[in-house]
Design an enzyme around this catalytic site. Sequence first.
Site, PDB file in Angstrom:
ATOM      1  N   SER A   1      71.647  83.563  79.746  1.00 31.54           N
ATOM      2  CA  SER A   1      72.215  84.892  79.523  1.00 31.54           C
ATOM      3  C   SER A   1      71.441  85.997  80.231  1.00 31.54           C
ATOM      4  O   SER A   1      71.890  87.143  80.267  1.00 31.54           O
ATOM      5  CB  SER A   1      72.348  85.178  78.025  1.00 31.54           C
ATOM      6  OG  SER A   1      71.144  84.939  77.349  1.00 31.54           O
TER       7      SER A   1
HETATM    8  C1  LIG Z   1      71.271  88.688  86.641  1.00 28.12           C
HETATM    9  S1  LIG Z   1      70.687  89.594  85.311  1.00 28.12           S
HETATM   10  C2  LIG Z   1      70.074  91.040  86.118  1.00 28.12           C
HETATM   11  C3  LIG Z   1      68.769  90.887  86.828  1.00 28.12           C
HETATM   12  C4  LIG Z   1      67.967  92.162  86.862  1.00 28.12           C
HETATM   13  N1  LIG Z   1      68.563  93.199  87.644  1.00 28.12           N
HETATM   14  C5  LIG Z   1      66.531  91.906  87.248  1.00 28.12           C
HETATM   15  O1  LIG Z   1      66.049  92.523  88.212  1.00 28.12           O
HETATM   16  O2  LIG Z   1      65.870  91.118  86.559  1.00 28.12           O
HETATM   17  C6  LIG Z   1      72.142  90.292  84.556  1.00 28.12           C
HETATM   18  C7  LIG Z   1      71.842  91.153  83.363  1.00 28.12           C
HETATM   19  O3  LIG Z   1      73.014  91.855  83.005  1.00 28.12           O
HETATM   20  C8  LIG Z   1      72.971  92.059  81.604  1.00 28.12           C
HETATM   21  N2  LIG Z   1      74.309  92.430  81.126  1.00 28.12           N
HETATM   22  C9  LIG Z   1      75.370  91.618  80.859  1.00 28.12           C
HETATM   23  N3  LIG Z   1      76.408  92.351  80.449  1.00 28.12           N
HETATM   24  C10 LIG Z   1      76.024  93.647  80.460  1.00 28.12           C
HETATM   25  C11 LIG Z   1      76.662  94.864  80.146  1.00 28.12           C
HETATM   26  N4  LIG Z   1      77.929  94.917  79.734  1.00 28.12           N
HETATM   27  N5  LIG Z   1      75.946  96.009  80.270  1.00 28.12           N
HETATM   28  C12 LIG Z   1      74.668  95.985  80.689  1.00 28.12           C
HETATM   29  N6  LIG Z   1      74.006  94.856  80.992  1.00 28.12           N
HETATM   30  C13 LIG Z   1      74.673  93.705  80.894  1.00 28.12           C
HETATM   31  C14 LIG Z   1      72.460  90.730  81.080  1.00 28.12           C
HETATM   32  O4  LIG Z   1      71.969  90.849  79.756  1.00 28.12           O
HETATM   33  C15 LIG Z   1      71.399  90.394  82.122  1.00 28.12           C
HETATM   34  O5  LIG Z   1      70.151  90.852  81.705  1.00 28.12           O
END
Ligand SMILES: C[S@@+](CC[C@H](N)C(=O)[O-])C[C@H]1O[C@@H](n2cnc3c(N)ncnc32)[C@H](O)[C@@H]1O
Length: 397
Positions: free
Chosen positions: A94
């Site tokens: 997640s």
């Molecule tokens: C691939 S990770 C991002 C990686 C991050 N930018 C980093 O540098 O570590 C995707 C993130 O999006 C978050 N996420 C999922 N749905 C979201 C939402 N509706 N609003 C904000 N964040 C969300 C997840 O919890 C997760 O932490």
Amino acid sequence: MTATEGQLAHRQLVEYLAESGALSAEWRPVFEAVPRAEFIPETVWVESDRGALLPLRRAEDPRRWLELAYADDAVITQVDDGQPAAEGTGRRISSSASMPTVVAQMLAHCAAQPGQRVLEIGTGTGYNAALLAQRLGAGNVVTIEIDPELAQTARHALKTAGYDAVTVVTGDGAQGYPPAAPFDEVLSTAAVQQVPYDWVEQTRPGGLVLTPWGTDYYNGGLLALSVTEEHTAVGTIIDKASFMTLRQQRFTEPRLTLTAEDDAHAVCSFTDIHPAEIANGYIAFDACIALAIRVPQCAMSYAPPELDADGEGILWLVDARSGSWARLHHHPDRDGPYHVLQSGSRNLWDEVHSSYHWWLDAGRPTADRWRFTITPEGQHIQLLDSVRHPVSFTELR
Ligand SMILES: C[S@@+](CC[C@H](N)C(=O)[O-])C[C@H]1O[C@@H](n2cnc3c(N)ncnc32)[C@H](O)[C@@H]1O
């Protein structure tokens, strides 16, 4: 593990990214200034041979932890939305610190210049926000994370690394962050199936919305949308980018429990299409994007022969809502025709087969020929210059 080992690993990663071409000259000093390990939590998760997600604690294996922190790979930082299903074992990823190559490639498309303001969706570890802060100025970066614990950890890491002027918001990034709008750019590090109009509304005219995009069938395009004076956004897929999705836009998992009897009742046919032609995003990116657009609600997964215990490649197509499925088998030593089974109210193989032939007949349009338009009414996707093969899709919110 010493600080020097960490510094060396950091230098090696940056060198690797520069040599591979992923890291542009303007972003190289930024990557040099921000050590990724400072944003990797003490406990990360690793995939076992049997596919289970298991915790790896820095205190117990500092060397492996450091290797992961500076490998050109995603680091899994949260499973099952922070609540692992079974004690100490995760099922679904997640959150993760994205693969450095993917981070560098995406930032290369970021149009914002030092001094301009960016809203990042999906703070995760805070590493990407730190890179943006290093280049644009920390006060110009707002980042939003839906998970309160992740947001708090990232807030702390950003502060410790000297980027305390970054605004870390806990909330639903699909709604953007109106109090700090307008932004020069909205950059999402979570994929979407439908681009939220709020992102368009909160970006100034002339600004950019940059987001990974995909569907149940294929997740792997990077969408760049320019915001117009009329506050719509128009753009195309400009690169590959595979990210996990926003929580509320998750893909349907291709999971069905089938018995031998299900197979016996399925309709059998044969095809000359090799599964890699329609399923391998590396070698068949344009076809995968076309199928992602044209075949809705169809989860696809492909395990090539080298990953299968019996040495057989298997393509699955599943619509879990209707219980429809199709399966194609192939053996690396044998050429087609390949054996196909399909069952249920939808003939998923027929749908994919006819859409693939449509794509071939249309002259194999590349991914950047699909124009996406985002308006308050929804997302509209149209094939450009499609006089011979007119096609367009509108998904309303
Ligand atoms: C691939 S990770 C991002 C990686 C991050 N930018 C980093 O540098 O570590 C995707 C993130 O999006 C978050 N996420 C999922 N749905 C979201 C939402 N509706 N609003 C904000 N964040 C969300 C997840 O919890 C997760 O932490």
